[in-house]
Design a protein around this motif. Structure first.
Motif, short mmCIF file in Angstrom:
data_model
loop_
_atom_site.label_atom_id
_atom_site.label_comp_id
_atom_site.label_asym_id
_atom_site.label_seq_id
_atom_site.Cartn_x
_atom_site.Cartn_y
_atom_site.Cartn_z
N UNK A 304 -7.36 20.89 -64.40
CA UNK A 304 -7.54 19.86 -63.39
C UNK A 304 -8.47 18.76 -63.91
N UNK A 305 -9.51 19.17 -64.60
CA UNK A 305 -10.46 18.18 -65.14
C UNK A 305 -9.80 17.33 -66.23
N UNK A 306 -8.88 17.92 -66.98
CA UNK A 306 -8.17 17.15 -68.01
C UNK A 306 -7.39 16.00 -67.38
N UNK A 307 -6.78 16.31 -66.24
CA UNK A 307 -6.01 15.28 -65.54
C UNK A 307 -6.94 14.24 -64.93
N UNK A 308 -7.99 14.73 -64.26
CA UNK A 308 -8.89 13.82 -63.54
C UNK A 308 -9.65 12.88 -64.45
N UNK A 309 -10.16 13.41 -65.56
CA UNK A 309 -11.03 12.62 -66.44
C UNK A 309 -10.30 12.11 -67.68
N UNK A 310 -8.99 12.34 -67.75
CA UNK A 310 -8.23 11.93 -68.94
C UNK A 310 -8.75 12.59 -70.21
#
Ligand code: FA5
Ligand code: MG
Length: 440
Positions: A304-310
């Motif tokens: 999820x963090x990979x998606x949110x923070x690129x």
């Protein structure tokens, strides 16, 4: 009713390169190694040493842990040093770290929308019993996730939790009806940009009583399923709002194996970020809530963090490089990571005859043991069976540092070490003919 748990590993994120070397020449092989049994004897007594206070540098959830409580030269133990070194890092408890920022943002959603009814736990000890990790959440006795190939065993009865669901039963028994459990979880797994042997999950659990669903006219299960959907969609809106519109990211509610899964569609790729479902009635019955119904979810925080923070690669979460760390700020979800460098990858292929005990997870662990976070991806690029029935695999290893350029010498050293360990630790015989043509 949906079965709440399946640990089947599943990713829709990357399609691997298909076979490139279909026509390579093969020599007959004389000294094919004798397959050895990888499954360990489970007879060793369960020492549970970690329950006793010992002099140690680590204290996790009130339990003191020394290295030799977790890493032992014992057939019932398969925890390598590299994993021990991650215990106690607790990225989810660092407010400036993307994982911590995300955890706090999810807390905020639950506190705001459910008037702080959800009890929060983020310091439960990651060493749990086999019963907690598997039996209590009804993972079948013969399920693949219980194997030494998939799970890190400290001894025959103790594991490094492979999901935060390991804490459901005890929290229910303690009387909690709404709770969030965040923690580091451990799995033997493949190597690529979205898989890492240590990652973080957040478990959500909500119990309903008859006076909640009866007035709705729905049956208990449908009521809980509807509520779960509403809750997760609200969470996604809270986290993504602007982005979903701006980048066309979409949420989809789909069936995955036995439980429901949520996926995010990011730039044409599907990325699995959580598993969820209406829990098995048996779990509630066993833990003092026979007349209730509940939902649960298990969210992969890195994904999820990979998606949110690129964030393009899961290894970055473990980076101590100031150029990574300094980009994030406590409480700020909107930040997009700016890659500070793009160092070139270096590919090395290796080819060997597999034996009966060969598994990709074992191979990946050996490679991580040698190369640590310098290994970016390990992928099978060819699979070949000769007339005698011997099968050879060709794996491509991508080496790339997130922080600096690697020298040829350094990469060759790593590759030679990997080759040695593949032979010594996994008892595999390299396919030298092929390697000769690869210049390694
Ligand atoms: C579970 O772990 C279930 N316990 C989730 C659950 C909880 C289902 C409650 C129903 C009710 P799964 O194995 O799919 O499910 O893992 C959940 C999430 O963890 C995945 O969606 C993914 O986002 C993340 N994940 C899984 N493996 C890895 C890995 N190797 N590296 C990073 N993230 C991972
Ligand atoms: Mg999975």
């Amino acid at each position: 009713m949906a079965t709440a748990f399946s640990l089947a590993h599943y990713t829709l994120f990357s399609l691997r390169t298909s076979s490139l070397f279909l026509h390579r020449r093969r020599n007959a092989f004389n000294h094919f190694s004798v397959p050895f049994s990888s499954s360990s004897s489970l007879s060793t007594t369960d020492k549970r040493k970690w329950r006793r206070p010992v002099v140690s540098i680590l204290e996790l959830g009130g339990v003191k842990i020394a290295k030799d409580d977790v890493v032992r030269d014992d057939p019932t133990n398969n925890v390598p040093d590299t994993i021990f070194s991650k215990l106690g890092m607790q990225l989810h408890r660092r407010n400036q770290h993307p994982i911590g920022i995300l955890k706090n943002a999810i807390y905020e959603y639950f506190d705001t929308n459910f008037s702080s009814k959800f009890d929060k736990f983020d310091d439960l000890c990651p060493l749990v019993s086999v019963k907690q990790n598997f039996d209590d959440v009804l993972v079948p006795a013969d399920h693949v996730s219980r194997s030494y190939n998939d799970t890190y065993y400290v001894d025959s009865q103790t594991v490094l939790r492979c999901h935060t669901s390991a804490h459901q039963a005890e929290l229910l028994r303690e009387g909690h009806t709404h709770f969030l459990v965040t923690g580091d979880v451990y799995r033997r797994d493949s190597i690529d940009s979205t898989h890492y042997p240590v990652f973080h999950q957040m478990e959500g659990f909500r119990v309903f009583s008859p006076d909640e669903w009866e007035p709705s006219g729905l049956d208990a299960t449908s009521y809980a399923a509807e509520d779960l959907k509403k809750c997760l969609e609200g969470l996604a809106r809270h986290l993504f709002e602007g982005d979903i519109v701006k980048f066309g990211k979409q949420l989809k509610y789909v069936h995955h194996f036995e439980y429901l899964g949520y996926e995010f569609n990011v730039k044409e790729n599907w990325l699995e970020v959580l598993g969820c479902g209406v829990t098995e009635q048996e779990i509630l019955r066993r833990n003092g809530r026979p007349d209730n119904v509940a939902w649960a979810f298990g969210l992969g925080l890195e994904r999820l963090a990979m998606v949110l923070f690129d964030i393009p690669d899961i290894r970055l979460f473990w980076s101590n490089d100031e150029r990574f760390i300094s980009q994030f700020c406590s409480g700020q979800l909107g930040i997009k990571f700016k890659p500070f460098s793009k160092y070139p990858p270096c590919y090395k292929d290796m080819s060997f005859w597999i034996n009966e005990s060969f598994t990709e997870n074992n191979l990946c662990e050996v490679i991580r043991g040698v190369a640590g976070d310098l290994v970016e991806e390990v992928s099978l690029i060819d699979n070949f069976t000769n007339k005698k029935g011997m099968t050879s695999h060709c794996y491509r290893i991508a080496y790339r540092s997130m922080e600096r350029s690697l020298t040829d010498e350094e990469i060759n050293d790593l590759q030679w070490n990997v080759r040695e360990q593949v032979q010594n630790k996994l008892n595999l015989v390299l396919d030298e003919t092929f390697l000769a043509s690869q210049n390694v």
